[in-house]
Design a protein around this motif. Structure first.
Motif, short mmCIF file in Angstrom:
data_model
loop_
_atom_site.label_atom_id
_atom_site.label_comp_id
_atom_site.label_asym_id
_atom_site.label_seq_id
_atom_site.Cartn_x
_atom_site.Cartn_y
_atom_site.Cartn_z
N SER A 37 14.03 -13.51 -4.51
CA SER A 37 13.42 -13.79 -3.20
C SER A 37 12.26 -12.50 -3.15
N ILE A 38 11.24 -13.19 -2.20
CA ILE A 38 10.04 -12.20 -1.93
C ILE A 38 10.69 -10.61 -1.62
N SER A 39 11.51 -10.58 -0.92
CA SER A 39 11.93 -9.24 -0.34
C SER A 39 12.71 -8.56 -1.48
N LYS A 40 13.50 -9.13 -2.31
CA LYS A 40 14.27 -8.52 -3.36
C LYS A 40 13.25 -7.74 -4.34
N VAL A 41 12.25 -8.90 -4.85
CA VAL A 41 11.15 -8.51 -5.67
C VAL A 41 10.57 -7.29 -5.40
N ALA A 42 9.93 -7.33 -4.02
CA ALA A 42 9.20 -6.25 -3.44
C ALA A 42 10.15 -4.71 -3.43
N GLN A 43 11.47 -5.21 -2.91
CA GLN A 43 12.28 -3.96 -2.98
C GLN A 43 12.28 -3.30 -4.38
N LEU A 44 12.57 -4.12 -5.30
CA LEU A 44 12.86 -3.90 -6.78
C LEU A 44 11.75 -2.96 -7.45
N ILE A 45 10.49 -3.56 -7.15
CA ILE A 45 9.26 -2.92 -7.74
C ILE A 45 9.01 -1.63 -6.92
N SER B 185 9.78 2.23 -8.55
CA SER B 185 8.32 2.93 -8.79
C SER B 185 8.04 4.24 -7.91
N SER B 186 8.43 4.33 -6.72
CA SER B 186 8.42 5.44 -6.01
C SER B 186 9.32 6.63 -6.52
N TYR B 187 10.49 6.26 -6.78
CA TYR B 187 11.37 7.01 -7.41
C TYR B 187 10.88 7.59 -8.89
N TRP B 188 10.43 6.89 -9.50
CA TRP B 188 10.02 7.01 -10.88
C TRP B 188 8.48 7.98 -10.78
N ILE B 189 7.65 7.71 -9.81
CA ILE B 189 6.49 8.59 -9.81
C ILE B 189 6.83 9.93 -9.14
N ASN B 190 7.72 10.03 -8.53
CA ASN B 190 8.34 11.45 -7.76
C ASN B 190 9.15 12.26 -8.84
N MET C 165 5.24 7.98 -1.54
CA MET C 165 5.83 6.82 -0.83
C MET C 165 5.01 5.51 -0.85
N TRP C 166 5.64 4.47 -0.80
CA TRP C 166 5.04 3.31 -0.40
C TRP C 166 5.25 2.87 0.87
N GLN C 167 4.25 2.16 1.63
CA GLN C 167 4.35 1.73 2.95
C GLN C 167 5.65 0.79 2.76
N ASP C 168 6.44 0.46 4.12
CA ASP C 168 7.56 -0.35 4.23
C ASP C 168 7.01 -1.89 3.98
N ASP C 169 6.04 -2.03 4.61
CA ASP C 169 5.52 -3.52 4.85
C ASP C 169 4.85 -3.85 3.33
N TYR C 170 4.75 -5.19 3.23
CA TYR C 170 4.00 -5.56 2.21
C TYR C 170 3.37 -7.09 2.78
N TRP C 171 2.52 -7.58 1.82
CA TRP C 171 1.64 -8.98 2.13
C TRP C 171 2.07 -9.77 0.99
N SER D 206 0.61 -1.16 0.01
CA SER D 206 -0.08 -0.01 -0.09
C SER D 206 1.08 1.16 -0.01
N THR D 207 0.27 2.17 -0.31
CA THR D 207 0.77 3.65 -0.16
C THR D 207 1.31 3.96 1.36
N LYS D 208 2.09 4.82 1.57
CA LYS D 208 2.47 5.20 2.93
C LYS D 208 1.36 5.60 3.57
N ASP D 209 0.93 5.25 4.82
CA ASP D 209 -0.22 5.77 5.61
C ASP D 209 -1.55 5.58 4.69
N ARG D 210 -1.45 4.80 3.84
CA ARG D 210 -2.74 4.41 2.92
C ARG D 210 -3.33 5.54 2.21
N VAL D 211 -2.45 6.53 1.95
CA VAL D 211 -2.93 7.91 1.39
C VAL D 211 -3.38 7.47 -0.12
N PRO D 212 -4.44 7.99 -0.51
CA PRO D 212 -5.07 7.68 -1.69
C PRO D 212 -4.54 8.26 -3.09
N PHE D 213 -3.06 8.24 -3.11
CA PHE D 213 -2.19 8.74 -4.24
C PHE D 213 -2.77 8.34 -5.61
#
Length: 145
Positions: A66-74, A78-83, A93-99, A13-20
């Motif tokens: 690994s899941i963490s590597k894929v999450a980090q790369l995606i 993407s947050s860098y590109w969006i900004n 910003m994306w939330q640090d966590d993921y499911w 999710s986005t940081k603090d679930r802000v509807p960006f």
């Protein structure tokens, strides 16, 4: 020669679930970029979609992934590109966590349909309601760090 097929349904999710990502056009642009970026990094991103404050990805992990590597790369790129592209007024910003959960081949069609129908799905349930349903269904608990 190695042959690996490990399917993962990942949600973040986005940081603090802000509807960006508040328009279908913006979501489409972001998801298209994430898919192209994943492909350029050798990540098999089968399906991607989401709603205004979160993203669902169906990923097939490769033998070096690994899941963490894929999450980090995606998420990181993407947050860098969006900004960099100024797609949102406040800093994105994306939330640090993921499911993430592993899937069997027999659940792929159902999961793809679920991911592709996020717009319709979220007219009926909020992201928080959706997470609470998963938490109860699988007996998970929030981890406070």
């Amino acid at each position: 020669m190695s042959w690996v097929r490990i399917w993962v349904h990942m949600v973040f999710s986005t940081k603090d679930r802000v509807p960006f990502m508040n328009t279908p056009e913006l979501r489409s642009e972001i998801f298209k970029h994430i898919k192209e970026n994943a492909e350029s990094k050798g990540i098999w991103l089968d399906s991607i979609n989401g709603y205004n404050n979160h993203v669902h990805c169906l990923v097939s992990l490769g033998k070096e992934d690994s899941i963490s590597k894929v999450a980090q790369l995606i998420k990181g790129e993407s947050s860098y590109w969006i900004n960099k592209s100024s797609l949102t007024k406040p800093k994105f910003m994306w939330q640090d966590d993921y499911w993430a959960v592993g899937l069997s081949e027999s659940h792929l069609i159902q999961t793809r349909n679920y991911i592709h129908n996020q717009e319709k799905h979220h007219t009926q349930k909020s992201f928080k309601e959706e997470i609470d349903i998963f938490m109860n269904k699988y007996g998970w608990q929030y981890i406070q760090e």
